[in-house]
Design an enzyme around this catalytic site. Structure first.
Site, PDB file in Angstrom:
ATOM      1  N   SER A  15      35.691   2.379  47.654  1.00 35.33           N
ATOM      2  CA  SER A  15      34.670   3.338  47.236  1.00 35.33           C
ATOM      3  C   SER A  15      34.897   3.922  45.845  1.00 35.33           C
ATOM      4  CB  SER A  15      34.572   4.482  48.249  1.00 35.33           C
ATOM      5  OG  SER A  15      34.192   3.974  49.507  1.00 35.33           O
ATOM      6  N   THR A  16      36.134   3.960  45.366  1.00 30.49           N
ATOM      7  CA  THR A  16      36.424   4.551  44.059  1.00 30.49           C
ATOM      8  C   THR A  16      37.290   3.614  43.231  1.00 30.49           C
ATOM      9  OG1 THR A  16      38.474   5.670  44.727  1.00 30.49           O
ATOM     10  CG2 THR A  16      36.400   6.839  45.135  1.00 30.49           C
TER      11      THR A  16
END
Length: 210
Positions: A15-16
């Site tokens: 996600s990051t």
């Protein structure tokens, strides 16, 4: 023309940008993926690499992920993606959940997930209707907002002055200047004006400043 061989693709996602794809990549290569597409983006955002991968898949190919939540945004989204893969003749594998749609067990699990997705959708609709009904009974659904908070009223008064102020037969402040100065959205601006019964600017009388 020689027939192109089927390919096993892997899709890895975090996600990051700070998170590592290494573990997913290694597991997918260990499974036997010929190519692994790696993407660092939230499941809620646009996933261009994933979309390109879906477009490139052909009949006989396999798409593998380390875990189901790497693939879909929700259970409904997941089922739709897998159904589309099945329609194209593409096998789907999830390593963690041990799902393989080319096997009878994998297809049975897929049917179970589909039932769960329908249940999820039904519950979601039921909750939305219940929320709307509560809002109707309390008078919060539909119509003009009942009023503004004390702070909002202060902002609205400043807004009214800026919105109506004129200079040399034109409005002194443009809409964008007003919203930027008061740090509010255009929608909020019109909501405040409506609560104060301030009519919208008449361009035929005073052209708006661009």
């Amino acid at each position: 023309m020689e027939k192109k061989e089927s390919i096993t693709y892997g899709y890895a996602r975090v996600s990051t940008k700070k998170q590592s794809l290494k573990m997913q990549f290694e597991e997918l290569k260990k499974f036997g993926c010929d190519q692994v597409v790696q993407e660092k983006v939230s499941a809620l955002a646009e996933r261009p690499l994933f979309e390109n991968l879906l477009d490139s898949l052909k009949q006989g190919d396999t798409l593998a992920v380390w875990k189901l939540d790497r693939l879909g945004r929700s259970m409904l989204d997941l089922i739709k993606i897998i159904a589309d893969l099945d329609a194209k003749g593409v096998k789907f594998v999830s390593l963690t959940e041990n799902i393989d749609t080319s096997t009878s067990t994998g297809r049975m699990l897929l049917m179970l997930f589909s039932m769960m997705a329908e249940y999820e959708l039904s519950i979601k609709k039921e909750r939305q209707e219940a929320t709307k009904e509560i809002a109707r009974q309390s008078g919060r659904l539909g119509g003009r907002p009942k009023g503004l908070s004390r702070e909002a009223k202060k902002t609205a008064q400043v807004l009214k002055g800026m919105y109506q102020e004129q200079e040399q037969a034109a409005y002194k402040y443009s809409i964008s200047e007003i919203t930027a100065a008061l740090k509010i959205s255009k929608g909020t601006m019109y909501k405040y004006l409506a609560c104060m019964n301030v009519p919208k600017r008449g361009s035929f009388l005073y052209p708006d400043k661009k």
